[in-house]
Structure formats: structure tokens, C-alpha cells
Scaffold this active site. Structure first.
Site, PDB file in Angstrom:
ATOM      1  N   ASN A 139       0.845  -1.193   0.000  1.00 43.98           N
ATOM      2  CA  ASN A 139       0.000   0.000   0.000  1.00 43.98           C
ATOM      3  C   ASN A 139       0.882   1.245   0.000  1.00 43.98           C
ATOM      4  OD1 ASN A 139      -2.000   1.858   0.230  1.00 43.98           O
ATOM      5  ND2 ASN A 139      -2.871   1.061   2.139  1.00 43.98           N
ATOM      6  N   ASN A 144      -5.684   6.460  -1.484  1.00 46.96           N
ATOM      7  CA  ASN A 144      -6.585   5.931  -2.521  1.00 46.96           C
ATOM      8  C   ASN A 144      -7.251   4.619  -2.093  1.00 46.96           C
ATOM      9  OD1 ASN A 144      -4.647   3.938  -2.818  1.00 46.96           O
ATOM     10  ND2 ASN A 144      -3.882   4.684  -4.788  1.00 46.96           N
ATOM     11  N   ASP A 145      -7.150   4.269  -0.814  1.00 46.68           N
ATOM     12  CA  ASP A 145      -7.740   2.999  -0.367  1.00 46.68           C
ATOM     13  C   ASP A 145      -9.249   2.960  -0.627  1.00 46.68           C
ATOM     14  OD1 ASP A 145      -5.195   2.469   0.456  1.00 46.68           O
ATOM     15  OD2 ASP A 145      -5.664   2.219   2.580  1.00 46.68           O
ATOM     16  N   GLY A 164      -5.972  -2.529   0.021  1.00 44.41           N
ATOM     17  CA  GLY A 164      -5.361  -1.203  -0.159  1.00 44.41           C
ATOM     18  C   GLY A 164      -4.064  -1.180  -0.952  1.00 44.41           C
ATOM     19  N   ASP A 166      -1.523  -1.046  -4.065  1.00 44.38           N
ATOM     20  CA  ASP A 166      -1.699  -0.189  -5.237  1.00 44.38           C
ATOM     21  C   ASP A 166      -0.441  -0.097  -6.092  1.00 44.38           C
ATOM     22  OD1 ASP A 166      -0.106   1.533  -3.676  1.00 44.38           O
ATOM     23  OD2 ASP A 166      -1.890   2.418  -2.770  1.00 44.38           O
ATOM     24  N   ASP A 331      -6.177 -14.109 -19.803  1.00 41.29           N
ATOM     25  CA  ASP A 331      -6.961 -14.944 -18.905  1.00 41.29           C
ATOM     26  C   ASP A 331      -7.849 -15.910 -19.690  1.00 41.29           C
ATOM     27  OD1 ASP A 331      -7.908 -15.327 -16.108  1.00 41.29           O
ATOM     28  OD2 ASP A 331      -9.814 -14.669 -16.946  1.00 41.29           O
ATOM     29  N   GLU A 360      -3.636 -18.466 -20.937  1.00 41.01           N
ATOM     30  CA  GLU A 360      -3.907 -19.404 -19.834  1.00 41.01           C
ATOM     31  C   GLU A 360      -4.880 -20.488 -20.296  1.00 41.01           C
ATOM     32  OE1 GLU A 360      -6.017 -19.426 -15.407  1.00 41.01           O
ATOM     33  OE2 GLU A 360      -6.901 -18.347 -17.071  1.00 41.01           O
TER      34      GLU A 360
HETATM   35 CA    CA Z   1      -3.781   2.308  -1.401  1.00 42.70          CA
END
Ligand code: CA
Length: 628
Positions: A139, A144-145, A164, A166, A331, A360
Site C-alpha cells: 500500500n 486511494n484505499d 489497499g 496499489d 486470462d 492461460e
Molecule cells: Ca492504497
């Protein structure tokens, strides 16, 4: 004071016209593009109330409107542009007219490409990829959480919640990653996942053109790669073309009836990936596999709709060009429409011939995986331009074999015999090899937390053919209860949050075994970085015997001998069996211990310990000071 300029005067006159307009362009995607791309076509998707009632016009040298496409929803307009090969970078106005009056305008920019953009080099066997789950790594920006425009709030006590982590946290750790010896990072998806819950993993895209604000901004993602490039680290973007998130903005107003598959009633995929190749498949099974939804929160996109197909192809190219990507991890590769996937790979590789994409396909069967790789001659005629696949069959054979008892067909022989299937692949050297990933129990858990088996397995992954990928925290022996619980597989990286009691960066709180494992990784990775025989050399291996698997990687006068022993005690290995590649009496250096060896008749092989030997006189081992 300077008199009002003409442009300011013009603005004053025009402003009321724009404000009085009934039409507001809510979205125009892609928001900008580049001059000088290989593909001369560009399709803009315009979204705004009743936009289909307007008639777009533009005037810019080298740009022509080829076609205007209206669909079922009046709130969409698709605009096909043709860009001349010599079109110049610049900005032009697209005016949306109604009754011969412009009711909305959009200033469209064709940016200048960075020099060498088309020739960029993708990740390759000289690289080792570090896989990161961004929400769980570090984090770097607590501000920006939570953001005003995203639903799920951060809750670090919830194993399936957002924690959180980033982009800034990754930037902060780039030196840690570089110093270990990794040369590429693959982040689990970073695009907006504005879902109610369990949004941390990133596989439910709600906006294909926006980085989730809890990770950072588009600009921060772009800057991450600029900083990474300076440190010799490539960036691989995780993309999903099979589905979006059920909270995707277009789900409330789909452009067409066939924008997604099974729009009216939930129909889940049967996950029967073999229906693609199976000569005896029933149509209903095949359709359910390809068109069924992954889970109820992931609507299945219909790539048979040409507008959808174009949207997805342009979106991928936009991110490569915008963020300077060096690779894509795709993906659920086999789940979207297979012919579309072929078109998509060829469109990307046409723009970037030296790029790399890894698909994948989670199958234990190499025949199924090999089907998808570009260059494969398939009985059904299927072809694509996909350079790489994830080597699930080898991952499964390796981990199962490590914990199995050694026997004629079990144990290390499972790995040996799986590699023999490489004749199925068009290019086995470009497969991505890995001990684990974010979807499965951590490798240490898979080998029953046996440090010796762990070291044997990691040594194999870092020295066999292919491009290794290591999941974050593996260098710290991160583990999980072994029950497949995703929340626990993707635990927070120690030291990524303020006041963490353990800190991988500073070494605070690490156990002796963790410190030793970190050093083990660093020794191997730094050595691998400059070892052409490991990157591009041929492979020769010998059938496992007496619990020992021996193979060589060799290129020109460079030769590496790898000895993996599962024996509980030290054993003597007769070297006469390897004479076709190993001359009698050749000197060698074991790179993990620095021990100098003479490879004459016999080699003493310590119990359950990998030996990686640089054959020849070249000193390639780092000094202890370099490793610490
Ligand atoms: Ca954050």
C-alpha cells in the site's frame, strides 16, 4: 491587460451553443489514438443520450469517415475511420450534427508514437517474471484505499476484501524486485472493478479503459512502466476478453441484443475445455463451454459481434501503446470465441511483431495446451498468432512428482516424461513455466512445506526450457493451508503496509529459513540473468534413475549440468552415462555453493539438494558480497 484574443471570443460565442445542446457525449472510446499504426482502421464507440440521432463530421487531412454504424440502443454510435499511412499527429474536432447544427463536439487526438514502439521486445526466455496481486502487495498510497466513485471499501480484516495495495506500492518495491534478479512483472488485472464485493482480484472489469482508482490512475500505471523500464523490468498486463463484470457501465444499456451471450437467463459455462478439440463433441456442450458465463458476476462477452470484437482488439492495442507494455497474459484463453482469439492475437502481433502474449489454458494435457500456440499445425486447421502458453501440464507433473514416491513411472519421471511431450508444441522454448500462481495453493504448500523439495522444484523451474514465472512472496516461503482458499493464497506481502511486524524489504522479522530462501533466489536469478545457455540453449535430459534427474542446457561452448536428487542421503552418481555431452574430467562450478568440481568418473550428490553446475572454467558465480 491583454485584449481578448480571437480564440477567447470564439469560445464565448460557442459556449451557449454547446450548453444548449441536448446531446452530451458521456464516453468516446478509445479516447485518443496514435498516428502511424499498422492498421489503418479505427472504430470509435460514442456513448451519449440519443447520440444515434446525430451525424458526425470531421475535417482533418488523412482522416476519413468510412462508415457510421447505428445499433439497437439509440445511445450508441460507432464511427469507422480510415487513417492514411502518412496522417500527422494532431487534434481534430468531431462535430455531431443534428438538423445541420452541431449539438456536440469532441476533440480527438492522434498522438505521436514513441520511437521504436512497433519494434518493442516482449518478455522472452532471458526474463524471469514476478507475478503480483496488486491489492495484496504493498500500500504505497493510503489516500486511494477508498474513493468516492467506487463501491467496495477497504477492509484488511476480510480475506476476500480489498486491502489497499496499489501501483505506488509496486513502484516503491521495484528495486527489491530488481535486486532479487527478476526482469519482468505481471500484475493481476488493474482495470476498474467497481463491484459490490470481492473486487480485489480484478477479474470483473467494469471499465476497459480505466485503471481502478484504488490502484491509481491510468497515468500512474503508465509511469510505473517508465520507471520499470529504467530498471530493466518489463511490464506484462493481465487481460480478460472472455467476460466483463456485471457492474460494467454498459450492462444497463447494451448496444445490441447480442452484445453478451445468454443476456436473458444465466447459463454457466461447463468448463469443458476439451470441447474445442474433441472430434466427438456435441454442439450443446461446445456452446455451453464457449458462451456460458464464468460466474453470475461475469457476463460472457460475445466476440462474434464484430463491434465487440473490434472494441476488444483496439482496447488491447491501446494499452500496449499507452502504457508501453512488453507483454500480455490472457486470462481463460480458450473460453472466448476461438476464431476471434485468433484474430485478436494476429492483430496485436501485426502491430508489434516482437511482442509476447501468454495464454492461460489450465489443462494437465499438453495436447490441449499445444493446440493454441501459434505455428501449431492442428488437424482441424485452427491457427493463431499466439506466441506463448502457460505450461500447466509441466507445473502439475512437477509438483505431483515431487511429492510422489520415486518409482519406475512416478516421481521425477513425471517431469521427465511430461517434457517428452514437447514435440506437440510449435515452440516449447517460449512457454511460461511456473511452480504456482495466484489461483492455486502456494508452491511451498503444494510440496507439503518440505524446504528440500521446494528448492529442487524452484531450481528446475529456473533452469529448464521456457520463461519462468514466480508468484510474489515465494522468495519468502509464503504458504497457505493448502485448501485452495484464494484469500489466503493471496495474502499481504510482509512489509507492504506500515507497521507490518515482518518486512521483506528490510529483513525485519524474517526467519533464518526465509532469509536463506531469499538468498537462494537471488543467487539463482542473478546467475540466470546472464546465462545464454539457460535462455536459449538446447536441453538434453536423462531418464531419472535412483531418485536422481540429470539434464544439461547447452549453447556453443556454454554448458550447464543440473542434478536433482530426492535421495534422503548423499549418493554417488556415476558420470560415465553422460559422456555424449560431458567430457571426462571437465571442470565445473556449482553455483549455489561456489564449490569447484572436477567432473571425472563420479559426482558426490548431497541429499535432497539441487546441484547447478557451470561446466567449464568460466567463473560465473557471484561473490558473497554481491549476493548479500
Ligand atoms: Ca492504497
Amino acid at each position: 491587460m491583454k485584449p481578448f484574443s480571437l480564440s477567447f471570443f470564439t469560445l464565448l460565442v460557442c459556449l451557449p451553443l454547446v450548453l444548449s445542446a441536448q446531446t452530451k457525449i458521456e464516453r468516446l472510446e478509445p479516447a485518443f489514438w496514435w498516428a502511424g499504426m499498422q492498421d489503418s482502421q479505427l472504430q470509435l464507440m460514442v456513448y451519449g443520450e440519443n447520440i444515434a440521432a446525430t451525424n458526425p463530421q470531421l475535417d482533418y487531412p488523412g482522416v476519413q469517415i468510412q462508415q457510421i454504424i447505428k445499433v439497437k440502443s439509440p445511445n450508441y454510435l460507432f464511427l469507422d475511420l480510415i487513417l492514411a499511412p502518412d496522417v500527422q499527429p494532431g487534434t481534430f474536432s468531431i462535430a455531431f450534427h443534428q438538423d445541420d447544427k452541431p449539438v456536440a463536439t469532441y476533440d480527438y487526438e492522434l498522438k505521436q508514437r514513441k520511437s521504436g514502439s512497433a519494434e518493442r521486445e516482449g518478455f522472452n526466455p532471458s526474463d524471469v517474471i514476478y507475478l503480483i496481486t496488486p491489492d495484496r502487495f504493498a500500500n504505497g498510497n493510503p489516500d486511494n484505499d477508498n474513493t468516492p466513485d467506487t463501491k467496495e471499501q477497504t477492509d484488511r480484516s476480510n480475506k476476500l476484501g480489498r486491502h489497499g495495495g496499489d501501483i505506488q506500492g509496486i513502484v516503491d518495491h521495484l528495486d527489491y524486485i530488481k535486486n532479487l534478479g527478476f526482469t519482468a512483472i505481471w500484475l493481476n488485472p488493474v482495470l476498474e472493478n467497481n463491484m459490490q464485493e470481492v473486487s480485489y482480484h480484478g477479474y470483473s472489469t467494469t471499465d476497459f479503459y480505466r485503471v481502478d482508482p484504488r490502484f491509481g490512475s491510468n497515468e500512474e500505471y503508465q509511469q510505473l512502466n517508465e520507471v520499470a523500464d529504467e530498471k530493466g523490468i518489463k511490464l506484462v498486463m493481465d487481460m480478460i476478453l472472455n467476460h466483463c463484470g456485471s457492474e460494467h457501465w454498459w450492462m444497463n444499456d447494451l448496444p445490441t441484443n447480442d452484445w453478451i451471450n445468454f443476456p436473458d437467463e444465466y447459463n454457466q459455462t461447463n468448463h469443458r475445455r476439451t470441447t474445442i478439440q474433441d472430434p466427438y463433441r456435441s454442439s450443446i456442450d461446445y456452446k455451453k463451454f464457449s458462451d456460458g458465463w464464468f460466474v453470475p458476476t461475469m457476463p460472457d462477452l460475445n466476440q462474434n459481434n464484430p463491434l465487440m470484437a473490434r472494441y476488444l482488439i483496439q482496447n488491447s492495442i491501446w494499452w500496449i501503446e499507452y502504457a508501453g507494455l512488453e507483454g500480455i497474459r490472457m486470462d481463460t484463453y480458450s473460453y472466448p470465441d476461438k476464431d476471434f482469439m485468433s484474430d485478436w492475437t494476429c492483430a496485436v502481433m501485426n502491430e508489434y511483431p516482437n511482442f509476447n502474449i501468454v495464454g492461460e489454458e489450465w489443462s494437465p494435457n499438453p495436447a490441449i495446451v499445444a493446440h493454441w500456440q501459434g505455428g501449431k499445425v492442428n488437424p482441424n486447421g485452427y491457427t493463431s498468432c499466439l506466441p506463448s502458453m502457460m505450461d500447466f501440464p509441466l507445473q502439475i507433473a512437477l509438483t505431483q512428482g515431487l511429492i510422489a514416491e520415486e518409482s519406475f513411472s512416478g516421481g521425477l519421471t513425471q517431469t521427465y516424461e511430461m517434457l517428452a511431450n514437447d514435440f506437440l508444441y510449435a515452440d516449447p522454448s517460449n512457454l511460461v513455466v511456473f511452480p504456482d500462481n495466484h489461483d492455486m495453493d502456494r508452491f511451498f504448500a503444494q510440496v507439503n512445506q518440505d524446504i528440500n523439495l521446494f528448492r529442487l522444484g524452484i531450481s528446475f523451474i529456473l533452469t529448464t526450457r521456457g520463461i519462468p514465472q514466480i508468484y510474489y512472496g515465494t522468495e519468502l516461503l509464503m504458504t497457505n493451508p493448502g485448501n485452495g482458499d484464494h484469500g489466503l493464497i493471496r495474502e499481504d506481502f510482509p512489509g507492504g503496509w506500515p507497521n507490518d511486524p515482518v518486512n521483506a524489504m528490510t529483513g525485519k522479522g524474517l526467519t533464518a529459513e526465509q532469509k536463506e530462501t531469499k538468498k537462494f533466489f537471488k543467487t539463482l536469478l542473478q546467475w540466470r540473468k546472464d546465462n545464454a545457455a539457460i535462455h536459449n540453449g538446447k536441453l538434453m535430459h536423462y531418464a531419472p534413475d535412483n531418485g536422481i534427474y540429470v539434464y544439461f542446457r547447452y549453447l556453443g561452448d556454454q554448458k550447464v549440468m543440473v542434478v536433482l536428487s530426492k535421495n534422503e542421503e548423499e549418493v554417488t552418481l556415476d558420470l560415465s552415462r553422460f559422456r555424449e555431452i560431458l567430457s571426462e574430467g571437465e571442470p565445473g562450478t556449482e553455483i549455489l555453493t561456489g564449490k569447484q568440481l572436477i567432473l571425472d568418473d563420479e559426482l558426490q550428490v548431497p541429499a535432497r539438494t539441487p546441484m547447478i553446475i557451470n561446466v567449464g572454467k568460466r567463473k560465473q558465480r557471484l561473490s558473497t558480497a554481491e549476493i548479500e
